[in-house]
Design an enzyme around this catalytic site. Structure first.
Site, short mmCIF file in Angstrom:
data_model
loop_
_atom_site.label_atom_id
_atom_site.label_comp_id
_atom_site.label_asym_id
_atom_site.label_seq_id
_atom_site.Cartn_x
_atom_site.Cartn_y
_atom_site.Cartn_z
N LYS A 1 -1.39 8.24 -14.62
CA LYS A 1 -2.58 8.19 -15.48
C LYS A 1 -2.21 8.35 -16.95
CE LYS A 1 -6.05 9.51 -12.05
NZ LYS A 1 -6.78 8.23 -12.11
N LYS B 1 -0.46 -0.06 -3.03
CA LYS B 1 -1.05 0.54 -1.84
C LYS B 1 -2.51 0.10 -1.71
CE LYS B 1 -2.26 5.15 -0.09
NZ LYS B 1 -2.25 6.60 -0.39
N LYS C 1 -9.11 2.54 -2.13
CA LYS C 1 -10.53 2.39 -2.40
C LYS C 1 -10.84 2.31 -3.90
CE LYS C 1 -10.59 7.26 -1.04
NZ LYS C 1 -9.42 7.28 -0.20
#
Length: 330
Positions: free
Chosen positions: A111, A193, A196
């Site tokens: 991040k 990966k 969601k």
């Protein structure tokens, strides 16, 4: 009996990757181990969440745990926040974790590298809470995907640090990584990966997704121009991902699937993968609907939290005595 512990952070709808990499294995392990399985809802709020959406995702996660085959008579199933000892142990472990260790944790580093701002202190320190989640139950084993192995390694370091400072306090847990399906990749970008949180939802299949949508995504999955069905994760990651998904759900070895499809096209393989996935999801969705309507989840979670709290409280009291913050012996 050895103890195995794991939790899933349902900050969104649970995915096929969650099922193959985690839930499916929990079901297999519950007959071999004292299985502690929790919904990691404290970890969900390290980033902003809509409260109503989060509540639904948590409820769905519990129902899906049960729909996928976890048996509350064999496994202890509970909400992390219902066992208050998690947070208290988390603070103690946090105070024994070095800044350099947290700086090296992948999610925080990623991040920061992306230039994201307004990151919470919780996002930075949550690996210490994750370690506490594991250590408070004296877990022998923690089933994880390849991308989560780093967290267990930190947990092991912290357990050894405690034991060196205060004497024998914690068990040092071992990671358990499945041989097939440890990291299910995005259908639209097989370098990443399945998640969601993907910007493009064409790469992610959720467990409660409409089966027509599921089939369409698999048939549109990114492969390659090689044109040969073989298992080559480096040069054909998209195809290798489809083979892993098939093998994980059908229990047919990848080598056998490859042999059956010798000389055939990618479209034929995709169709069979779609058939296998849809058959599995159809069963899960039917069980999910039955559980949601049964009204049993609240009692299951209450019973699980009660059992987990007894274990956690005993360990927390020992730790607090060891570090010297207890005045009177408990």
């Amino acid at each position: 009996m050895k103890t195995m512990l794991s939790g899933i952070k349902p900050s969104g709808q649970m995915t096929l990757g969650n099922y193959i990499g985690a839930l499916k294995n929990f079901v297999a392990y519950q007959d071999e181990y004292e299985m502690m399985v929790f919904i990691a809802n404290l970890h969900c709020i390290t980033v902003p969440q809509d409260p109503a959406t989060l509540k639904k995702n948590l409820k769905d996660a519990v129902a899906l745990y049960l729909a996928c085959g976890l048996d509350p008579n064999k496994a202890t199933i509970f909400l992390q926040s219902d066992v208050l000892e998690h947070a208290q142990m988390g603070w103690i472990v946090n105070c024994h974790t070095y800044l350099g260790e947290l700086n090296r944790q992948t999610q925080y580093k990623d991040k920061v590298a992306k230039g994201e701002t307004s990151l919470s202190a919780g996002l930075y320190t949550y690996p210490a809470l994750m370690a506490a989640d594991i250590l408070i139950y004296d877990a022998d084993y923690v089933p994880v995907g390849e991308d989560q192995k780093q967290h267990v390694e930190l947990c092991r370091d912290l357990a050894e640090r405690f034991n060196n400072r205060y004497g024998e306090v914690f068990k040092v847990p071992e990671p358990v990584i499945p041989k097939v399906g440890a990291r299910i990749l995005s259908l639209s970008d097989p370098t990443k990966k399945m998640s969601k949180s993907e910007d493009n939802d064409k790469g992610c299949i959720t467990l409660l997704e409409d089966l027509k949508s599921v089939r369409k995504k698999i048939m549109s999955a990114v492969t390659d121009s090689v044109g040969i069905i073989q298992y080559d994760p480096v040069n054909q990651p998209g195809l290798a991902n489809l083979l892993q998904i098939h093998s994980s759900l059908s229990h047919e070895p990848i080598e056998s699937i490859v042999a059956r499809f010798e000389g055939k096209g990618y479209g034929e393989l995709k169709k069979e993968v779609a058939d296998v996935v849809c058959a599995e999801l159809e069963k899960i969705q039917a069980a999910y609907t039955e559980i949601i309507n049964s009204g049993t989840m609240e009692a299951i979670l209450a019973e699980g939290a009660q059992k987990a709290s007894r274990i956690a409280r005993k360990k927390l009291n020992k730790v607090q005595r060891k570090v010297g913050i207890e005045i009177f012996r408990k």
